[in-house]
Design an enzyme around this catalytic site. Structure first.
Site, mmCIF file in Angstrom:
data_model
loop_
_atom_site.group_PDB
_atom_site.id
_atom_site.type_symbol
_atom_site.label_atom_id
_atom_site.label_comp_id
_atom_site.label_asym_id
_atom_site.label_seq_id
_atom_site.Cartn_x
_atom_site.Cartn_y
_atom_site.Cartn_z
ATOM 1 N N HIS A 116 -22.365 15.845 8.096
ATOM 2 C CA HIS A 116 -21.874 16.249 6.770
ATOM 3 C C HIS A 116 -22.633 15.555 5.634
ATOM 4 C CE1 HIS A 116 -18.528 17.602 9.304
ATOM 5 N NE2 HIS A 116 -18.084 18.341 8.322
ATOM 6 N N GLY A 132 -24.973 21.248 9.226
ATOM 7 C CA GLY A 132 -23.989 21.827 10.138
ATOM 8 C C GLY A 132 -22.818 22.443 9.408
ATOM 9 N N HIS A 133 -22.558 21.976 8.192
ATOM 10 C CA HIS A 133 -21.481 22.533 7.363
ATOM 11 C C HIS A 133 -22.091 22.973 6.040
ATOM 12 C CE1 HIS A 133 -17.805 23.317 5.309
ATOM 13 N NE2 HIS A 133 -17.022 22.619 6.103
ATOM 14 N N HIS A 165 -16.553 28.742 12.278
ATOM 15 C CA HIS A 165 -15.675 28.035 11.336
ATOM 16 C C HIS A 165 -15.620 28.797 10.008
ATOM 17 C CE1 HIS A 165 -14.721 24.622 8.558
ATOM 18 N NE2 HIS A 165 -13.924 24.287 9.549
ATOM 19 N N GLU A 174 -10.925 26.056 13.863
ATOM 20 C CA GLU A 174 -10.627 26.552 12.500
ATOM 21 C C GLU A 174 -11.456 27.804 12.237
ATOM 22 O OE1 GLU A 174 -11.630 23.034 10.173
ATOM 23 O OE2 GLU A 174 -9.576 22.308 10.395
ATOM 24 N N GLU A 209 -6.774 28.329 7.039
ATOM 25 C CA GLU A 209 -6.862 27.104 6.252
ATOM 26 C C GLU A 209 -6.933 27.433 4.763
ATOM 27 O OE1 GLU A 209 -10.153 24.646 7.406
ATOM 28 O OE2 GLU A 209 -9.951 23.350 5.648
ATOM 29 N N CYS A 251 -8.587 25.941 2.535
ATOM 30 C CA CYS A 251 -10.004 25.913 2.131
ATOM 31 C C CYS A 251 -10.703 27.229 2.465
ATOM 32 C CB CYS A 251 -10.747 24.783 2.834
ATOM 33 S SG CYS A 251 -10.408 23.160 2.143
ATOM 34 N N CYS A 268 -9.333 17.924 3.019
ATOM 35 C CA CYS A 268 -10.194 18.849 2.271
ATOM 36 C C CYS A 268 -9.402 19.827 1.405
ATOM 37 C CB CYS A 268 -11.064 19.628 3.247
ATOM 38 S SG CYS A 268 -10.142 20.370 4.611
HETATM 39 ZN ZN LIG Z 1 -9.286 22.391 3.938
#
Ligand SMILES: [Zn+2]
Length: 800
Positions: free
Chosen positions: A158, A209-210, A268, A320, A336, A338, A404
């Site tokens: 991250h 990766g994110h 994800h 997720e 989620e 987010c 998050c």
């Molecule tokens: Zn979140």
């Protein structure tokens, strides 16, 4: 650690940079920046005020308590101590700073401004001399997530995700305050990343990766005019799926194929939403049409096969992540908060690319339902998942280990102001019906547009149009919401049982009706506008029953209920403690009412429903009841209880209410004691698809569960289906069990049984009573095996 500030030529127009679009070549449709929109009294004003006055500070306080802010101070040698938390915690603080900056755009607040200065000073101190900013590594915190050295574990570290949020925060803070403090940190960081990664021979060929840095770099490009940042965003996007250049992370990270070859939304969900939004940004800024073709395809896939009714995405808890096409469960849905935000940010960008109202239909569905459920009306409690049904154990939390969502909410709510209006040349777009006033600069001249409305409670809107100069000609484009005209989503995934049509819409200018001709979902009014001109809109808001596409197995034989843009649900608090047993026949009648939730008056619906009850023999009967439905976003403000959005239309699909009152020595908060008597048998002892009761996390102890009946029942035996999740968790078969009833003096006495109590996996363990027993209470005592817990999937009684 302070560095010499990099000098850059900045072409900053303060008002223009808060919005998404400010570069010379950018989205064809431009949002009206949030600092040019005032939210007025109506549905959203209390939410904006709560965000500004409660959520910003609640999030900062939690970040202080949990060491998230200290991590910066410690990395910057301003205080002593080790790294605390998770390496991506840096991003939480960046997100709160971004949200706080947006609130300053409309509400100058010297206390908040000074607080931000303090936090930003710690961030600047934490930055290493060459621009590297990642407090975990600077503080020597090395684990499997961070990898041993810089960039060594990009799949999970991250590092780039964190600083993507830094760039968004920096662009917002600079645009609103004019200060360069955080922007300089961001540019110094981006310059390091630009030296490190890129097409050059000596440069690394990695990607995060994110995803998130792509969006951040585009904002940094808009804020500074530095084209290297835009090129870098495109580089990171183009690195995905390039197995010829690097080792891929796989589909979980949308890294299984080059992005322009991706056709199905996978992995994800938050990562995916940020990637698609970043692709839209880069496409708008570079004119790359291959990106647009890819995100158009991915959008079609999501809205026609992977979108929950509340606008949520990411069906699965596991990872997720998106599920298969049409995999849209209710109680186990993850969704989620987010991911709702990522989906909204993506759909706003799709509108800015294409100028079609269908993207705002999706955005509106998210905003009023699966996003808004994520934050309590009080502003300081949050959902992480937003499921569409609950057995009763689930509730909002003040904070999470991985937090998050609360910090994403704080930066999202102020952006709603920016989603409300848009413009292109001399056309003014009204996308959301929000009580608000906006100042626009069109190519025909300046104009102020003021909306008065209590939408979403009613569909009546009055828009006052005041050009700076009388007689200014421009087009006013009014979005006709899909829900109003028989198209709740821009696909066949959800349809109205009795579709609305344009007959349910009326628009007038100064009282004179306007012909309703739709173009890309808008009615256009071309006119030389004068001060005092007023447009009125009326969208009928009957209760609409919604059905899902036949491929959605979880909603077969079920209907949902909507009114206007709001999804409705039934929860225990209004329905005598039971919501899952409610059934709404196809001809159910509805009446509107009001319900007060924490002092807020909400439009409720009273329905002629039925409550399905099962007796000890499993026979189901439907009893007429008046069910009360409330907006889905408002559920779970009056204690954790059952909730349901998709109502069965027949008793067979209902989860019957048992006439047994079940209780236990303990039940894990996400399980339900009543699962034991819900009449649902599992496929095996490890079946996670049925509800269960467990004594988790208690291990090795003596526990019990008991049934109480309204009147004495005569039983000849019973059977237990034990829960055992060997291979997944720490619940096992019990060491032993026995049954007891209270004797005449109230002491527990063993029930005489025939033979030994059986203990076995994957079967009903039956025990016959020596003679029939008549009792009002039956208790099942369990001795758990040493060091493990246990639970019950079903406890069935055998009445005589
Ligand atoms: Zn979140």
């Amino acid at each position: 650690m302070k560095s010499t500030l990099l000098t850059r030529s900045l072409t900053l127009a303060l008002a223009a940079t808060v919005g998404l679009a400010s570069a010379a070549s950018d989205y064809p449709y431009r949002p009206v920046p949030l600092n040019q929109v005032s939210v007025l009294e109506g549905f959203w004003l209390p939410r904006f005020e709560t965000n500004r006055l409660v959520t910003v500070w609640a999030d900062f306080k939690k970040s202080e308590e949990t060491g998230r802010i200290s991590n910066f101070a410690r990395a910057g040698k301003l205080e002593d101590g080790p790294f605390k938390g998770i390496p991506f915690d840096d991003s939480d603080v960046f997100k709160i700073v971004e949200g706080a900056a947006y609130t300053l755009a409309t509400h100058p607040d010297p206390t908040l401004d000074a607080y931000l200065d303090g936090v930003i000073a710690k961030m600047a101190a934490a930055q290493e001399p060459d621009g590297y900013l990642y407090t975990a590594r600077t503080l020597g915190f090395i684990n499997g997530m961070t990898g041993k050295e810089r960039w060594s574990n990009m799949g999970s570290s991250h590092e780039l995700y964190n600083i993507g949020h830094l760039y968004e925060a920096a662009a917002a803070h600079h645009a609103v305050t004019g200060k360069r403090t955080l922007l300089d940190v961001a540019c110094k960081s981006a310059d390091l990343i630009d030296r490190t990664f890129g097409p050059g021979e000596s440069q690394r060929k990695g990607t995060s990766g994110h995803e998130e840095i792509e969006i951040g770099l585009c904002k940094l490009y808009r804020a500074t005019g530095e084209k290297r940042y835009l090129d870098l965003a495109k580089f990171f996007i183009d690195m995905r799926g390039r197995k010829d250049l690097r080792k891929l992370y796989g589909s979980y990270n949308q890294d299984h194929l080059p992005v322009v070859e991706q056709t199905e939304a996978v992995g994800h969900a938050v990562r995916a939403g940020y990637l698609y939004a970043g692709m839209a940004d880069v496409a708008a800024l570079t004119g790359d049409t291959s990106y647009i073709a890819a995100i158009d395809r991915l959008w079609e896939n999501v809205v026609s096969k992977k979108l929950h009714l509340n606008g949520g995405i990411g069906a699965r808890h596991q990872g997720e992540a998106f599920g298969e096409n049409y995999e849209l469960p209710n109680e186990s849905a993850y969704l989620e908060t987010c991911a709702a935000i990522a989906n909204a940010l993506w759909n706003q960008r799709m509108f800015l690319l294409h100028g079609d109202a269908k993207y705002i239909d999706v955005l509106e569905r998210i905003v009023y339902n699966g996003f808004l459920s994520g934050i309590a009306i009080t502003g300081d409690e949050f959902f992480y998942p937003n499921p569409l049904a609950s057995s009763g154990g689930y509730k909002r939390s003040k904070w999470f280990g991985c937090s998050c969502c609360p910090v994403n909410i704080v930066r999202f709510i102020p952006q709603l102001a920016e989603f409300t209006y848009a413009q292109r040349d001399a056309a003014v777009y009204v996308n959301l019906y929000v009580a608000s006033s906006a100042k626009l600069k069109t190519s025909a001249g300046d104009v102020t547009v003021t909306q008065k409305t209590d939408y979403p409670w009613s569909g009546n809107v009055r828009i006052a149009v005041a050009p700076a100069k009388d007689g200014t000609p421009f087009s006013l484009k009014l979005r006709i919401p899909g829900w109003a005209i028989g198209k709740p989503v821009p696909s066949d995934l959800y349809t109205q049982a009795r579709p609305g049509s344009l007959k349910d819409v009326a628009i007038a200018v100064n009282g004179a009706p306007v012909p309703l001709t739709l173009e890309k979902g808008y009615v256009t009014i071309n006119r030389a506008w004068r001060g005092g001109d007023a447009v009125t809109l009326a969208f009928a808001m009957p209760v609409r029953r919604i059905q899902a596409h036949p491929e959605v197995k979880d909603n077969a034989g079920r209907l949902a209920v909507e009114r206007g843009p709001l999804v409705y649900c039934a929860e225990a608090a209004d329905n005598a403690g039971h919501a899952l047993s409610l059934m709404l026949p196809a001809d159910a009648a509805f009446a509107e009412g009001t319900v007060a939730v924490l002092g807020h008056s909400l439009v409720s619906l009273q329905a002629t429903a039925q409550s399905v009850v099962a007796d000890l023999r499993g026979t189901r009967t439907a009893q007429p009841v008046t069910a009360t439905l409330i907006p889905y976003f408002a559920w779970c403000h009056r204690g954790a209880g059952e909730m349901q959005v998709w109502f069965p239309a027949s008793p067979e699909s209902a989860v019957p209410r048992s006439n047994i009152k079940a209780s236990a020595s303990h039940c894990w908060e996400l399980d339900s004691v009543h699962a034991a008597c819900d009449g649902t048998l599992p496929k095996n002892s490890g079946d996670h698809s049925v509800k269960r009761m467990t004594w988790w996390p208690r291990r090795g102890s003596a526990e019990w569960i008991q049934y109480e009946f309204a009147a004495p029942e005569t039983l000849k035996g019973c059977a237990v289906y034990w829960f055992d999740d060997t291979g997944k968790g720490s619940c096992r078969l019990p060491a032993s069990w026995k049954l007891q009833t209270p004797d005449a003096s109230g002491n527990w006495a063993d029930v005489p049984v025939s033979g030994a109590y059986p203990v076995a996996k994957d079967t009903l363990c039956e025990i016959a009573f020596a003679t029939p027993v008549t009792t009002r209470v039956l208790r099942l005592n369990v001795q758990l095996q040493p060091n493990v817990s246990g639970g019950v999937l079903e406890w069935k009684l055998q009445p005589q």
